[in-house]
Write a protein that holds these residues in place. Structure first.
Motif, PDB file in Angstrom:
ATOM      1  N   ALA A  78     -27.537  34.377 -21.358  1.00 29.12           N
ATOM      2  CA  ALA A  78     -26.311  33.816 -21.940  1.00 29.12           C
ATOM      3  C   ALA A  78     -25.503  34.907 -22.655  1.00 29.12           C
ATOM      4  CB  ALA A  78     -26.656  32.683 -22.894  1.00 29.12           C
TER       5      ALA A  78
ATOM      6  N   VAL B 143     -25.812  28.942 -25.299  1.00 31.81           N
ATOM      7  CA  VAL B 143     -26.781  27.941 -24.852  1.00 31.81           C
ATOM      8  C   VAL B 143     -26.683  26.748 -25.797  1.00 31.81           C
ATOM      9  CG1 VAL B 143     -29.213  27.414 -24.471  1.00 31.81           C
ATOM     10  CG2 VAL B 143     -28.338  29.696 -23.919  1.00 31.81           C
TER      11      VAL B 143
ATOM     12  N   THR C 250     -23.789  24.743 -17.244  1.00 26.46           N
ATOM     13  CA  THR C 250     -24.178  25.956 -17.969  1.00 26.46           C
ATOM     14  C   THR C 250     -23.249  26.251 -19.141  1.00 26.46           C
ATOM     15  OG1 THR C 250     -25.053  26.855 -15.898  1.00 26.46           O
ATOM     16  CG2 THR C 250     -24.917  28.348 -17.755  1.00 26.46           C
TER      17      THR C 250
END
Length: 237
Positions: free
Chosen positions: A211, A218, A186
């Motif tokens: 995010a 991202v 992530t």
């Protein structure tokens, strides 16, 4: 381009909880996507024609689950994975993941050092972002072997035994451990400041809104890719 923002262990845990509540993901889904990212990072590092023999070292938690999933994908990519999974849980998910590998005739070993010596790459899926405290048996000898290994190592989310905020430990088996490659799930964790190898970010399941809420970026995934490669400190290549 500025380096990727990092996400600490508390925020990473809260993000996981949100993904499985308001995000409506199951732990199976998240593990499947994470494991696919690991397998794709391995392929980017060295395809099976160059390095078919992969030893996957799995811990008892979610990081180990990612490793079990990655091994299944690696098998289907054309690799010959071997599993080191010494502290197996009775959790039904992990039992299913193991059974899937057994049905593919993926071997399991109890001798990490011997298996490592016969491998082209090692995947370290022992401890992830939730690790803290001392390394417990049987993993001190394994992490010492990883630190001394001439076989290249890809770590999943964190080099095992590293402090998630500070990086490599000042003493203990992981003191001199700095793997050849890392795939952050992530977003990179603060430990990235102590890392020197090739760095990928994977885990393509988070939208821009989430995010921003948790303060990370991202990556610009391309096409069907599950990973993006960055510099060792999170800067875009």
């Amino acid at each position: 381009m500025a380096a990727l923002r990092t996400i600490g262990p508390k925020a990473a845990a809260a993000l996981d909880e949100e993904l499985m509540s308001t995000g409506a993901f199951s732990v199976d889904q998240l593990m499947e996507l994470a494991g696919l990212s690991v397998a794709q990072a391995m392929y980017a590092l060295s395809p099976p024609q160059q390095s078919p023999k992969i030893l996957v070292a799995c811990g008892p938690g979610n990081n180990g689950g990612d490793g079990l999933v990655a091994a299944r994908h690696l098998h289907h990519f054309g690799y010959k994975p071997t599993m080191y999974f010494p502290k197996q849980t009775k959790n039904e998910l992990y039992q299913r993941l193991r059974k899937q590998l057994e049905q593919l005739k993926v071997p399991f070993t109890d001798d990490f050092v011997s298996a490592a010596g016969k491998s082209d790459w090692i995947i370290d899926a022992i401890f992830g972002f939730s690790f803290s405290g001392e390394v417990r048996e049987p993993f001190p000898a394994v992490i010492k072997a990883l630190a001394e290994s001439k076989v290249p190592v890809l770590a999943v989310d964190a080099p095992s035994s590293w402090n998630i905020e500070e990086g490599p430990p000042k003493e203990g088996p992981g003191k001199d451990y700095n793997p050849d490659a890392l795939v952050s799930m992530t977003a990179p964790k603060p430990l990235i400041k102590g890392f020197k190898g090739r760095h990928f970010v994977g885990g393509r399941f988070v939208g821009q809104e989430i995010a921003e809420k948790y303060g990370f970026d991202v990556p610009p995934y391309q096409g069907s890719d599950q990973i993006v490669e960055y510099g060792s400190q999170g800067e875009k290549l």
